[in-house]
Write a protein that holds these residues in place. Sequence first.
Motif, short mmCIF file in Angstrom:
data_model
loop_
_atom_site.label_atom_id
_atom_site.label_comp_id
_atom_site.label_asym_id
_atom_site.label_seq_id
_atom_site.Cartn_x
_atom_site.Cartn_y
_atom_site.Cartn_z
N GLY A 86 -2.16 67.60 76.46
CA GLY A 86 -2.00 68.68 77.43
C GLY A 86 -1.98 70.04 76.78
N ALA A 87 -1.27 70.16 75.65
CA ALA A 87 -1.21 71.45 74.95
C ALA A 87 -2.58 71.85 74.43
N ARG A 88 -3.33 70.90 73.89
CA ARG A 88 -4.66 71.22 73.36
C ARG A 88 -5.63 71.57 74.50
N GLU A 89 -5.45 70.94 75.64
CA GLU A 89 -6.30 71.28 76.78
C GLU A 89 -6.03 72.71 77.26
N LEU A 90 -4.77 73.13 77.20
CA LEU A 90 -4.41 74.48 77.62
C LEU A 90 -4.78 75.53 76.59
N LEU A 91 -5.00 75.11 75.35
CA LEU A 91 -5.37 76.03 74.27
C LEU A 91 -6.75 75.65 73.72
N PRO A 92 -7.80 75.77 74.51
CA PRO A 92 -9.13 75.32 74.03
C PRO A 92 -9.64 76.09 72.83
N GLU A 93 -9.18 77.34 72.63
CA GLU A 93 -9.65 78.12 71.48
C GLU A 93 -9.16 77.57 70.15
N LEU A 128 -2.44 84.64 76.48
CA LEU A 128 -2.36 85.51 75.31
C LEU A 128 -2.75 84.75 74.04
N LEU A 129 -2.28 83.53 73.90
CA LEU A 129 -2.62 82.74 72.72
C LEU A 129 -4.12 82.49 72.64
N ASN A 130 -4.73 82.12 73.75
CA ASN A 130 -6.18 81.88 73.74
C ASN A 130 -6.95 83.15 73.41
N LEU A 131 -6.48 84.29 73.92
CA LEU A 131 -7.15 85.55 73.63
C LEU A 131 -7.05 85.90 72.14
N ILE A 132 -5.88 85.70 71.57
CA ILE A 132 -5.71 85.95 70.14
C ILE A 132 -6.64 85.04 69.33
N MET A 133 -6.62 83.74 69.65
CA MET A 133 -7.44 82.79 68.89
C MET A 133 -8.93 83.10 69.02
N LYS A 134 -9.33 83.60 70.18
CA LYS A 134 -10.74 83.94 70.39
C LYS A 134 -11.14 85.19 69.63
N THR A 135 -10.19 86.12 69.50
CA THR A 135 -10.52 87.43 68.91
C THR A 135 -10.42 87.44 67.39
N VAL A 136 -9.46 86.72 66.83
CA VAL A 136 -9.33 86.69 65.37
C VAL A 136 -10.60 86.06 64.78
N PRO A 137 -11.32 86.77 63.90
CA PRO A 137 -12.68 86.34 63.48
C PRO A 137 -12.67 85.26 62.40
N VAL A 138 -12.18 84.07 62.76
CA VAL A 138 -12.16 82.99 61.78
C VAL A 138 -13.57 82.58 61.38
N ASP A 139 -14.56 82.83 62.26
CA ASP A 139 -15.92 82.44 61.95
C ASP A 139 -16.55 83.32 60.87
N ALA A 173 -10.85 62.63 75.75
CA ALA A 173 -11.92 62.46 76.73
C ALA A 173 -11.66 63.39 77.92
N GLU A 174 -12.74 63.87 78.52
CA GLU A 174 -12.61 64.90 79.55
C GLU A 174 -11.72 64.46 80.71
N GLN A 175 -11.85 63.22 81.18
CA GLN A 175 -11.04 62.77 82.30
C GLN A 175 -9.56 62.76 81.95
N LYS A 176 -9.22 62.35 80.73
CA LYS A 176 -7.81 62.35 80.33
C LYS A 176 -7.26 63.76 80.28
N ARG A 177 -8.04 64.69 79.72
CA ARG A 177 -7.58 66.08 79.64
C ARG A 177 -7.41 66.68 81.03
N GLN A 178 -8.37 66.43 81.91
CA GLN A 178 -8.27 66.97 83.26
C GLN A 178 -7.10 66.36 84.01
N SER A 179 -6.90 65.06 83.85
CA SER A 179 -5.79 64.38 84.52
C SER A 179 -4.46 65.01 84.15
N ILE A 180 -4.25 65.22 82.86
CA ILE A 180 -2.99 65.79 82.41
C ILE A 180 -2.82 67.22 82.93
N ARG A 181 -3.89 68.00 82.86
CA ARG A 181 -3.80 69.38 83.34
C ARG A 181 -3.49 69.43 84.82
#
Length: 499
Positions: free
Chosen positions: A241-248, A450-461, A486-494
């Motif tokens: 669930g936590a990883r699904e909420l933090l896709p970045e 906010l966490l996803n925005l930070i992870m997206k913006t910090v240029p790890v690439d 798997a997508e169904q498991k992630r969606q179910s939890i979310r």
Amino acid sequence: MALLKFEDSSHAASKAADWPDLGTVDSRGARLFDARPAYRRLTVVADAELVDAVDSDPWSPKYLLNGLLTHNFVTLYRYADDGPPGNVPWHVFPNGAKHPLGWVLADVQAAHQVRNIIYTNSPHSFTYTGITGNRVEAAERDVSSTAYRSLPSDEARRRREADAIAVLAAECVQADLFITERPYLFENSVSKQHGVTVCSLADALALVGLYLRAQSQYVLIQSPSGTFPLVGSKLGYFWVGARELLPEVWRWGAAFGQIKNDELQGLALSAIERIRRALIKRDELNISLQSYHGNNAVSEVITALDELLVGCMGAIDVTARVAHDVLGVSGRSSNAGWQRSGWLRDVARANQSVADLVQPGGHQAHVLKILTAMRNTVHAEVLQGAMHQSGDGSQEPLVRLPPGEAQDIVTAMDATGGRAHWGVKQEIQYASYVDPQRFVEAALPAVIALLNLIMKTVPVDKMPGVHLAPQDCLPPAGDSWQNSFAEQKRQSIRWQLGL
């Protein structure tokens, strides 16, 4: 965002405990300190069209809800204004009476102000009761309602009457939930009676999910027929669930894995772990609101909220340390912090876009201010709470905003959705309070964003040795049962988390 809260049933008729056969729930056998499920069965009445999915239907929230409602801890009754369709079998009882199992029937042709309700979920007996009083008539006359206003007056009156009968039938069954999409029931007090919680399909998923997790039932997938249940562990459920909420975070993990930087990889995993714990504390807070009363409720709610705030702030602090190292900011990474102006000046010299994430006066800076001020009670007076009695006589636990920070917190809330969104109550005894559930349901999504925005913006690439392909930034592919993500498991939890 659903508020995971059942209506207060303290004034409703007492509901008898009805324990399921635990042998059918866990085939591994009982261990010495295993406890019985903490609560009686969940009783649900639902409009039939919302719970008529079959195993061959496509995957959807409706499909999942239908599966969860087959769980052994749930008793489900269907309802339809015109009764069951013709293909539903009717059970014949020894006395000759006939009734479809699992259905609630309303005899709306009965004498004025007395409408008969018949229901059963057992092949051995049925219950005969009825709606009394004038609440149905009051709904018919309720021309102030905006529901059905576009319809002719006679049709609108008929719809309001049917909606009132439906929810009062659920009351006769002593249901905990009535799952419906009837607009009249979401705006009128006829549905806020005697412990029945009226909810949409999406909100029902969140409430049923919360109830099952309270019973240590972490259901990932279950078909509408009740077959092929897939049940996970508490650790795995909230981790996914936590990883699904933090896709970045997939992007971060792939980048740090390519350069084999265990320290940065560990920090990224720590951010997920902090949110995982925050999700658990959110559950504990919501369950406490259903389970405890008076000062016990205040104590349990404050304990869960305090730990949730620490987890959320810890996750944000972790991302600052990662940004410090990725950007090559001077000084020790332990001094990194998004709320520290000196460190942000150093960040701006390395990457202005990253520093601008929490620029003063911006949305994210306000979110950070609210979280920081609430969490910093770990260094000062602990969070305080009180039971507050509303005008209707009901009581609710409230949490006091830190006295020295209250005005700044409320100002930040005004700039990020408004006080009502954050659950602010008017001053009570010269202090500012928040509804803890509304606060959490505002704060946790804001922190995750906010966490996803930070992870997206910090240029790890841009780090040397990092070459990310699009698939590197996504969960592992494949829908096999062995794939935890798997997508169904992630969606179910979310869907069950209501986030």
